[in-house]
Design an enzyme around this catalytic site. Sequence first.
Site, PDB file in Angstrom:
ATOM      1  N   TYR A 101       0.843  -1.202   0.000  1.00 34.60           N
ATOM      2  CA  TYR A 101       0.000   0.000   0.000  1.00 34.60           C
ATOM      3  C   TYR A 101       0.882   1.259   0.000  1.00 34.60           C
ATOM      4  CZ  TYR A 101      -3.214   3.431   2.045  1.00 34.60           C
ATOM      5  OH  TYR A 101      -3.950   4.543   2.312  1.00 34.60           O
ATOM      6  N   ASP A 173      -0.573  -7.450   6.170  1.00 40.74           N
ATOM      7  CA  ASP A 173      -1.671  -6.495   6.063  1.00 40.74           C
ATOM      8  C   ASP A 173      -2.846  -7.256   5.442  1.00 40.74           C
ATOM      9  OD1 ASP A 173      -3.492  -4.525   5.264  1.00 40.74           O
ATOM     10  OD2 ASP A 173      -1.906  -3.018   5.071  1.00 40.74           O
TER      11      ASP A 173
END
Length: 385
Positions: A101, A173
């Site tokens: 990300y 994540d």
Amino acid sequence: MTTDNQDGFSTRAVHKGRGFAGTTGAVMPPVFMTSTFEKDNPDGFDYTRSGNPNFRLVEEAIASLEGAQFATCFASGVSAITAVLSCLKSGDLVLAEENIYGCTYRLLERVFNKFGLVARYCDLSQPANWEEIRRQKPAVVWLESPTNPLLKILDIAGISAVAAEVGATVVVDNTFASPYLQRPLELGATMSLSSTTKYVNGHSDCLGGIVATNDTAWHKRMLFAQKALGLQPSPFDAWLTTRGQRTLALRMERHCANALELARWLETRRGVRMVRYPFLPSHPQHELARRQMKAGSGILIAEFDCSTEKALEFCRKLRLFTLAESLGGVESLVCHPPTMTHAQVPAEVRRKVGIGDGLIRFSVGIEDVADLRRDIDQALTEVIG
Ligand SMILES: Cc1ncc(COP(=O)(O)O)c(C=O)c1O
């Protein structure tokens, strides 16, 4: 209300996190909008930065859903990432998947880098590159699966086994999958981190983050980071997260079914260069996705043969998909990663990892799928042909 360990995911999602009703019989817990607590109260609260009943409820519930002993809640996914990275020291190495990300990348490169933390990146979807873990012996291996935005699937069990050989902590994540579809701790990860802003809350009305673990030392560090860095959520946001979590399983089923149907259709649609969705047989890690996840989640990407301007024009022509950052809410959203979520990633890095100008990310909501399909079709016809 009690739950036991044999209760299934949906039952726990509905029933976990219902304490602190006192003598009221309240079925949903109240929001404890208080900054401070009277000293020596039996529940041990003192000041909301270091704990609040609404935090405990969300932590207890998400720990159960992630199959974890502990969970710690934060103000956002980025706060949760900050909490983990703040526990490292100057000279420590984070070996991260190259397609993480954008804001995780920014934290590593523009914040923690100043304090001596070193980050290196490689394509961890290729088992040959796991050798880098043995060779570089990082303090932390940072994974995301599926990745944002390319939806690469990383083999959490395989990578965790290699990381264990060199004593590296593995952080996954889990935002794109949610604990309904994937439980990283059961696959050997040390920590499962999520932006609960996305699927867990699911209604795009608050931000939140969570770190779940079975490691007592990491749990203590997370509690310390929550209060020492001031990374706690507001009690109201924690309450909204608990409310969202109640329907997580149901929402995920619809997100997954809608996304799979749209992905299959888009693959056959003229003008679409590439479609990627973890549960499509054409996905490079399709077999792994089926092993590791219960379903493919609600995100899919498509690449059109077009410029940035045309890609943005397509997004604006959509009626039901709002052009916006974020994902995982009940409403469909569309995003152009090169100019939005990944704009802070240098252009050459974007190109290297495969984020082209015509790349579109769809966060497929829970609307009627026929309407979503009609909407994409009309925008494609008008802009791309
Ligand atoms: C994979 C992933 N991790 C973390 C975050 C950060 O979460 P937040 O926006 O809640 O800070 C996001 C946000 O989009 C994300 O997509």
